[in-house]
Scaffold this active site. Structure first.
Site, PDB file in Angstrom:
ATOM      1  N   GLU A  35     -23.349  22.062  26.685  1.00 22.49           N
ATOM      2  CA  GLU A  35     -24.505  22.832  27.144  1.00 22.49           C
ATOM      3  C   GLU A  35     -25.218  22.122  28.291  1.00 22.49           C
ATOM      4  O   GLU A  35     -25.608  22.747  29.288  1.00 22.49           O
ATOM      5  CB  GLU A  35     -25.489  23.052  25.988  1.00 22.49           C
TER       6      GLU A  35
ATOM      7  N   CYS B 121     -25.997  21.428  18.905  1.00 20.89           N
ATOM      8  CA  CYS B 121     -26.442  20.390  17.981  1.00 20.89           C
ATOM      9  C   CYS B 121     -27.971  20.313  17.998  1.00 20.89           C
ATOM     10  O   CYS B 121     -28.622  20.616  19.002  1.00 20.89           O
ATOM     11  CB  CYS B 121     -25.820  19.048  18.327  1.00 20.89           C
TER      12      CYS B 121
ATOM     13  N   CYS C 144     -28.896  19.241  21.833  1.00 22.61           N
ATOM     14  CA  CYS C 144     -28.741  20.286  22.843  1.00 22.61           C
ATOM     15  C   CYS C 144     -29.799  21.375  22.704  1.00 22.61           C
ATOM     16  O   CYS C 144     -30.153  22.031  23.690  1.00 22.61           O
ATOM     17  CB  CYS C 144     -27.341  20.891  22.750  1.00 22.61           C
TER      18      CYS C 144
ATOM     19  N   ARG D 236       2.824   9.319  29.383  1.00 23.76           N
ATOM     20  CA  ARG D 236       3.354   8.705  30.598  1.00 23.76           C
ATOM     21  C   ARG D 236       3.074   9.520  31.860  1.00 23.76           C
ATOM     22  O   ARG D 236       3.523   9.149  32.944  1.00 23.76           O
ATOM     23  CB  ARG D 236       4.859   8.473  30.437  1.00 23.76           C
TER      24      ARG D 236
ATOM     25  N   GLU E 263       6.188  11.080  15.119  1.00 30.84           N
ATOM     26  CA  GLU E 263       7.381  10.734  15.911  1.00 30.84           C
ATOM     27  C   GLU E 263       8.208   9.849  14.993  1.00 30.84           C
ATOM     28  O   GLU E 263       8.229   8.622  15.123  1.00 30.84           O
ATOM     29  CB  GLU E 263       6.991   9.975  17.183  1.00 30.84           C
TER      30      GLU E 263
ATOM     31  N   GLY F   8      11.383   9.855  11.452  1.00 25.22           N
ATOM     32  CA  GLY F   8      12.572  10.450  10.877  1.00 25.22           C
ATOM     33  C   GLY F   8      12.302  11.391   9.721  1.00 25.22           C
ATOM     34  O   GLY F   8      11.152  11.662   9.354  1.00 25.22           O
TER      35      GLY F   8
END
Length: 343
Positions: A52, A80, A89, A212, A277, A279
C-alpha cells in the site's frame, strides 16, 4: 477500468513478490481515481515498505500529494494494522486521505485479522473486501499455511521418464529433460524459499541447488539448501553446498524427523515455501507423512527402465488426486502442475 480490472492489476504486482518476501506474504496494491490508475506497488522484502505504501508513493511521485486524496486503494490482502518492522498500513492510508479501500482477502494472522475494517471506517474510509478473493488466496497459501499449521508449503518437484524412472540407462548421461524444462526449474526455484534434498543425493550428485539466472535472483537471496541426513559426517564437505559463496545458507537436518525439521524451517528461517530435489525414497516419505501440498512433474519422452522409481516408499494409503491441474509443453517435455486435493 473498473474495480475488477484494478484488483487484477494489484494481483500482477503481488506476483512480483513471490519468493522474495518471506516471512512476509507477497502483496500488491494499486491506487486509482476516476477510473484512472495513478500508482502501483508491491512488497519487495521483509522490512521494506508494504504494498500500500509503495503504491501511494508511486502515485504521489507521479501526480502529487493531492492526487491521492479521495482515491481508492486496491490491495490483495487486508491492510496490516499493527506496528512491526514497518508502521501499519492502515495508518498510511488514513494519512494519505484516501476515500476507499478494497482488499481481496482477510489476513488470517490473528494479530491483524478483521481489524483494518473498523480502523479505516472510524477514519471515514469506505471498506470493501472479497473482490477476486480466490485468486489472491492462491498466492497467499504458503503464508496462510505457516500461520495456521506452523509448516511451510511443500512442492514435490521431480523429473521422470514416461515409465516413472529418475535416471537414464548407464552411459547415457545425466539429464532426462531438455533445456527448456531445466530453465523452467530455475523459475520454480525462484518461487520458493528453500530446496530440500538428501544426503544420498548430495553424495551421488554433489548439486549446487542455486538459482543460476541473474534476473531471477534479483531482489532475493539464494534459497536455503536443506540436506536431510542421519549421517551428517558422511556428507562430502568439498561440494558446492559447503564451499560456495552461499554456504551459510546450507542447513543439515535429521532425516528421521521430517515434520519437526520443516517446522523449524518456518519458525527459525522464516521459510514459507520449499521444493524437493531428491530421490524417490525421500519423496515417498514426504507423501506418506502428509507433508506435500503441490506437485510439479516434468515428464521426458523416454522409456528408461531401471531400479530408481520417482516414488519408492512402501505405498500410499490411497491414491492422491490433484486439483487446479495445469499442463505445459516445454520443448519435447511436458510439465504437470497441481495442488493436492483439500489444500
Amino acid at each position: 477500468m473498473d474495480d475488477t480490472d484494478f484488483m487484477r492489476a494489484a494481483l500482477v504486482q503481488a506476483r512480483l513478490g513471490v519468493g522474495k518476501t518471506a516471512p512476509n506474504p507477497p502483496v500488491g496494491a494499486v491506487v486509482a481515481k476516476d477510473g484512472i490508475l495513478l500508482g502501483q506497488g508491491w512488497h519487495r522484502a521483509a522490512g521494506q515498505p508494504h504494498a500500500e505504501r509503495e503504491a501511494l508513493a508511486d502515485a504521489i511521485g507521479k501526480y502529487g500529494v493531492d492526487a491521492v486524496k479521495g482515491a481508492t486503494v486496491f490491495v490483495t490482502l487486508e491492510p496490516c494494522s499493527t506496528h512491526g518492522r514497518t508502521p501499519p498500513c492502515t495508518e498510511g492510508l488514513i494519512d494519505a486521505g484516501v476515500a476507499r479501500v478494497v482488499y481481496a482477502c482477510v489476513d488470517r494472522n490473528p494479530g491483524h485479522s478483521g481489524r483494518a475494517d473498523a480502523i479505516l471506517a472510524a477514519a471515514g474510509i469506505a471498506v470493501e473486501s472479497g473482490l477476486l478473493r480466490d485468486e489472491a488466496e492462491k498466492l497467499l497459501r504458503p503464508f496462510f499455511k505457516v500461520r495456521e499449521s506452523g509448516l511451510p508449503w511443500v512442492i514435490w518437484k521431480t523429473a521422470m521418464s514416461l515409465d516413472g524412472r529418475l535416471t537414464r540407462p548407464p552411459g547415457e548421461g545425466q539429464w532426462l529433460t531438455g533445456e527448456a524444462a531445466r530453465a523452467d526449474v530455475q523459475k520454480l526455484r525462484a518461487e520458493v524459499d528453500a530446496i530440500l534434498t538428501t544426503g544420498a543425493t548430495v553424495r551421488r550428485d554433489k548439486p549446487a541447488l542455486t538459482i543460476r539466472v541473474p534476473e531471477l535472483l534479483d531482489g532475493r537471496p539464494q534459497p536455503w539448501r536443506v540436506v536431510f541426513s542421519d549421517r551428517p559426517e558422511s556428507l562430502p564437505r568439498d561440494c558446492a553446498l559447503f564451499t560456495d559463496p552461499w554456504c551459510g545458507r546450507t542447513l543439515v537436518r535429521p532425516r528421521h524427523d521430517l515434520e519437526n525439521s520443516l517446522r523449524r524451517l518456518a519458525s527459525e528461517q522464516g521459510v514459507l515455501s520449499c521444493m524437493t530435489e531428491a530421490g524417490g525414497i525421500f519423496s515417498a516419505a514426504l507423501f506418506e507423512a502428509g507433508l506435500v501440498d503441490e506437485v510439479v512433474v516434468y515428464h521426458a519422452p523416454l522409456l528408461c527402465g531401471g531400479p530408481t522409481p520417482a516414488l519408492a516408499g512402501v505405498g500410499l494409503p490411497q491414491a492422491i488426486r490433484l486439483e487446479e491441474v495445469e499442463f505445459l509443453q516445454l520443448g519435447q517435455d511436458l510439465r504437470t502442475r497441481g495442488v493436492l486435493s483439500g489444500r
